[in-house]
Motif scaffolding. Sequence first.
Motif, PDB file in Angstrom:
ATOM      1  N   UNK A 186      44.155 -68.155  67.033  1.00  0.00           N
ATOM      2  CA  UNK A 186      45.507 -67.887  66.541  1.00  0.00           C
ATOM      3  C   UNK A 186      45.613 -66.397  66.219  1.00  0.00           C
ATOM      4  N   UNK A 187      45.685 -65.564  67.269  1.00  0.00           N
ATOM      5  CA  UNK A 187      45.621 -64.119  67.025  1.00  0.00           C
ATOM      6  C   UNK A 187      46.776 -63.599  66.171  1.00  0.00           C
ATOM      7  N   UNK A 188      47.946 -64.239  66.253  1.00  0.00           N
ATOM      8  CA  UNK A 188      49.081 -63.725  65.473  1.00  0.00           C
ATOM      9  C   UNK A 188      48.855 -63.949  63.976  1.00  0.00           C
ATOM     10  N   UNK A 189      48.304 -65.107  63.627  1.00  0.00           N
ATOM     11  CA  UNK A 189      48.011 -65.357  62.203  1.00  0.00           C
ATOM     12  C   UNK A 189      47.015 -64.309  61.701  1.00  0.00           C
ATOM     13  N   UNK A 190      46.053 -63.974  62.545  1.00  0.00           N
ATOM     14  CA  UNK A 190      45.094 -62.934  62.168  1.00  0.00           C
ATOM     15  C   UNK A 190      45.783 -61.574  62.022  1.00  0.00           C
ATOM     16  N   UNK A 191      46.687 -61.253  62.969  1.00  0.00           N
ATOM     17  CA  UNK A 191      47.437 -59.992  62.861  1.00  0.00           C
ATOM     18  C   UNK A 191      48.157 -59.928  61.519  1.00  0.00           C
ATOM     19  N   UNK A 192      48.776 -61.047  61.147  1.00  0.00           N
ATOM     20  CA  UNK A 192      49.482 -61.104  59.864  1.00  0.00           C
ATOM     21  C   UNK A 192      48.513 -60.922  58.701  1.00  0.00           C
ATOM     22  N   UNK A 193      47.318 -61.508  58.835  1.00  0.00           N
ATOM     23  CA  UNK A 193      46.384 -61.412  57.716  1.00  0.00           C
ATOM     24  C   UNK A 193      45.872 -59.974  57.550  1.00  0.00           C
ATOM     25  N   UNK A 194      45.457 -59.367  58.667  1.00  0.00           N
ATOM     26  CA  UNK A 194      44.990 -57.980  58.613  1.00  0.00           C
ATOM     27  C   UNK A 194      46.121 -57.046  58.205  1.00  0.00           C
ATOM     28  N   UNK A 195      47.295 -57.237  58.821  1.00  0.00           N
ATOM     29  CA  UNK A 195      48.465 -56.405  58.511  1.00  0.00           C
ATOM     30  C   UNK A 195      48.865 -56.573  57.056  1.00  0.00           C
ATOM     31  N   UNK A 196      48.826 -57.834  56.595  1.00  0.00           N
ATOM     32  CA  UNK A 196      49.214 -58.100  55.209  1.00  0.00           C
ATOM     33  C   UNK A 196      48.280 -57.419  54.226  1.00  0.00           C
ATOM     34  N   UNK A 197      46.971 -57.492  54.501  1.00  0.00           N
ATOM     35  CA  UNK A 197      46.001 -56.862  53.600  1.00  0.00           C
ATOM     36  C   UNK A 197      46.239 -55.350  53.524  1.00  0.00           C
ATOM     37  N   UNK A 198      46.431 -54.737  54.704  1.00  0.00           N
ATOM     38  CA  UNK A 198      46.667 -53.293  54.735  1.00  0.00           C
ATOM     39  C   UNK A 198      47.959 -52.921  54.027  1.00  0.00           C
ATOM     40  N   UNK A 199      49.009 -53.703  54.307  1.00  0.00           N
ATOM     41  CA  UNK A 199      50.321 -53.410  53.718  1.00  0.00           C
ATOM     42  C   UNK A 199      50.294 -53.635  52.204  1.00  0.00           C
ATOM     43  N   UNK A 200      49.547 -54.644  51.787  1.00  0.00           N
ATOM     44  CA  UNK A 200      49.347 -54.916  50.361  1.00  0.00           C
ATOM     45  C   UNK A 200      48.750 -53.664  49.702  1.00  0.00           C
ATOM     46  N   UNK A 201      47.762 -53.088  50.387  1.00  0.00           N
ATOM     47  CA  UNK A 201      47.107 -51.900  49.835  1.00  0.00           C
ATOM     48  C   UNK A 201      48.075 -50.715  49.768  1.00  0.00           C
ATOM     49  N   UNK A 202      48.878 -50.548  50.832  1.00  0.00           N
ATOM     50  CA  UNK A 202      49.818 -49.413  50.838  1.00  0.00           C
ATOM     51  C   UNK A 202      50.916 -49.612  49.788  1.00  0.00           C
ATOM     52  N   UNK A 203      51.560 -50.788  49.823  1.00  0.00           N
ATOM     53  CA  UNK A 203      52.721 -51.017  48.965  1.00  0.00           C
ATOM     54  C   UNK A 203      52.364 -51.162  47.493  1.00  0.00           C
ATOM     55  N   UNK A 204      51.404 -52.058  47.208  1.00  0.00           N
ATOM     56  CA  UNK A 204      51.040 -52.289  45.808  1.00  0.00           C
ATOM     57  C   UNK A 204      50.053 -51.225  45.346  1.00  0.00           C
ATOM     58  N   UNK A 205      49.049 -50.942  46.190  1.00  0.00           N
ATOM     59  CA  UNK A 205      47.995 -50.016  45.791  1.00  0.00           C
ATOM     60  C   UNK A 205      48.460 -48.574  45.722  1.00  0.00           C
ATOM     61  N   UNK A 206      48.834 -48.006  46.879  1.00  0.00           N
ATOM     62  CA  UNK A 206      49.153 -46.570  46.905  1.00  0.00           C
ATOM     63  C   UNK A 206      50.489 -46.288  46.219  1.00  0.00           C
ATOM     64  N   UNK A 207      51.535 -47.020  46.618  1.00  0.00           N
ATOM     65  CA  UNK A 207      52.852 -46.746  46.012  1.00  0.00           C
ATOM     66  C   UNK A 207      52.854 -47.065  44.514  1.00  0.00           C
ATOM     67  N   UNK A 208      52.033 -48.026  44.116  1.00  0.00           N
ATOM     68  CA  UNK A 208      51.932 -48.331  42.692  1.00  0.00           C
ATOM     69  C   UNK A 208      51.178 -47.229  41.963  1.00  0.00           C
ATOM     70  N   UNK A 209      50.051 -46.823  42.545  1.00  0.00           N
ATOM     71  CA  UNK A 209      49.230 -45.797  41.909  1.00  0.00           C
ATOM     72  C   UNK A 209      50.003 -44.489  41.726  1.00  0.00           C
TER      73      UNK A 209
END
Lengths: 232, 451
Positions: free
Chosen positions: B298-321
């Motif tokens: 299920x490559x799309x679910x994986x894309x979402x998981x990897x993309x989500x983790x990265x985006x989580x880091x950018x949005x919550x992590x970097x923009x929050x910091x």
Amino acid sequence: MEFKAAKWIFIIGTSISAMILLGLTIDTHRQVTALTHADQLTPQVIAGKAVWEKYNCNDCHTILGFGGYYAPDMTKAYWRLGAEGIKVRVLGPDKVFANSMRKMPKYDLTEEEVKNLIAFLKWVSEIENNNWPPQDQKYKPGVNILVAGVGMSKGAALIKEAGCLACHSLGGVGGLQGPEFEQVKRDKDYIKNYILDPRSINPDATMPAQRVSEEEAEAIAEYIANLKEGRK
Amino acid sequence: MKYESQKIAYPYFVVALLLFVLQVVMGLWLATNYAFTLPQWLVNVFPFSTARAFHTNLLVLWSLLGFMGATYYMIPEESKRELYSKKLAYIQLAALVLVGVTALVTIFINGMGITIDNPWFNFNQGRPLLEIPRWLDLLVVVGALIFLFNVGMTILKGEHWTVTQAMLLTGLITLSLLYLFGIPVYENETIDWYYWWWVIHLWVEGAWELVVASLTAFALIKLTGVNKEVVEKWLYIEIGLFLFTGIAGTGHHYYWLGAPRYWLYVGGVFSALEPLPILLMVIDVFKWTRERKMELVNPLAWTYMGGGALYHFIGAGIWGFMHTLPQINYYTHGSQVTVAHGHLAFFGAYALFNLMFFYFAIPEIKGYRIYDDSRGKLGFWIMIFSMTGIGLAFSGAGILQTYLERVLGLGYMTAQAQMQFWFKAVIGIGIVFFIGVLRTVTDLLTLRPKM
């Protein structure tokens, strides 16, 4: 790393953080009475908070920086606008913001509700919150400090301190509801009387009568009248 | 999918997706409010405040419905038995849909200026994100109790007690308990906001992270076939760090509300560490994928998981910091900088998680593992790029506002006038985002096997 070690990292990490939050919460409760002047939470202030919530003000305005970002922060609204300034906006937003690019809904507040709301905003403005927000700190220092410290004329200091710039602008700074001071082409006496009782000159005036002494009104009028001459 | 009752997740997903679409429509309307002048008669009937309450409450509701559906999908497989009661799960969904519809109607009526002079009965609590009337909170509590009972009984009656399950259940119980802090009528505005953050902050930077991390761990094991014990070990460490930084990190909301001064230090130090566990999660997700034990079906679910983790880091992590330190937050607090952070963080941490789980579970529920993911991929990339654009546009507006209003001291509206370009940009990019959402939602609702 062992599975057990990971489990302990979880348990200890979570517990330490939770204990810090809970411990400091208890201490915050101890100090908050003094910091917020909770002894002055009169029934009127509490009723005012209910008004603030009843009309969902907080989803457009922020207070203490929290809420909607669509309209100005209300933490120090009492300093910025004064009781009259708040009243005229709440009762007639359609008139006050007729020329503004953003509108405020007109709700039918009773006189009593407005009074309570003002009491609430006055109480909020006195919360000791590490001097936030920065943009409203300028409304706090007294006129005398500005006159003595910056060498401002009394009229200019009053314009800053009496909240005139909440509606009018001076040098491009200030509100858009009233005319720019540079565009006021009237003499000193006219301006002075207008400040003290706008409706005595123009019955349809939306500007509220200002709570300044006659002497102060004269100082402001002198400043504005000279501003016009200086420009010519 | 191994158990019949896991299918109950599907109606939860469908309702969640429809609410997601409605949330984005409301978002476009809010941007219009910012960018253009609306007539007074319209503002009197449907003000910005009403639309904002819709936008944020829809976000909360569709996120929670996604989590609940995902929980119902996971629990039978982990407990190795059917769900305790399918009927209760349907009743719960009906109760929550009823709450949602009633809340939209009552908040709309309140926005028209029709009010009741009692904080328990008024059609709007008047507290951001917790607008729904207090009497409706009772139905929320009933819904939550049914949910916890159903999930708890399934686990208790099952033969298996796993770490993933325990974490998930802990997260769900904490989430429900924290909601209770949002119900009372507080007399002191400072205390009111103090406990408001126990709901909002301890949800999104505490209980929700717990729920989402557990559900992600479950999906990760299923997608990559890596050893369950190893994933669960890392789950302990990550969640331990999330909670260590996140719980005391609540203090970053207590800088300017009339709480003691030590919160500047506590909030600053703990929340500055908050990006670390997210970074660990990103590294983890990519590591497990590299070391996977089976082919990615299920490559799309994986894309979402990897993309989500990265985006989580950018949005919550970097923009929050960027604006969590008090020295900076003094100028950015309650400005469009917060808006930028909110959009990127919620999209990265929660919207992408839900969509990941939907793409993971729906093909299984429908009975085919390999599906045509070309439309879904397009939807994913449109959403990723346009949400990034929205975040940057809000950031542009926020930097202007911070400088003009907070540093130079210009009037609120004078500063806002200078920000119009960025609000108009949000509408433009928002329309593209909306297209991406429609593409994704229609794809999820009409998934078909690959020919």
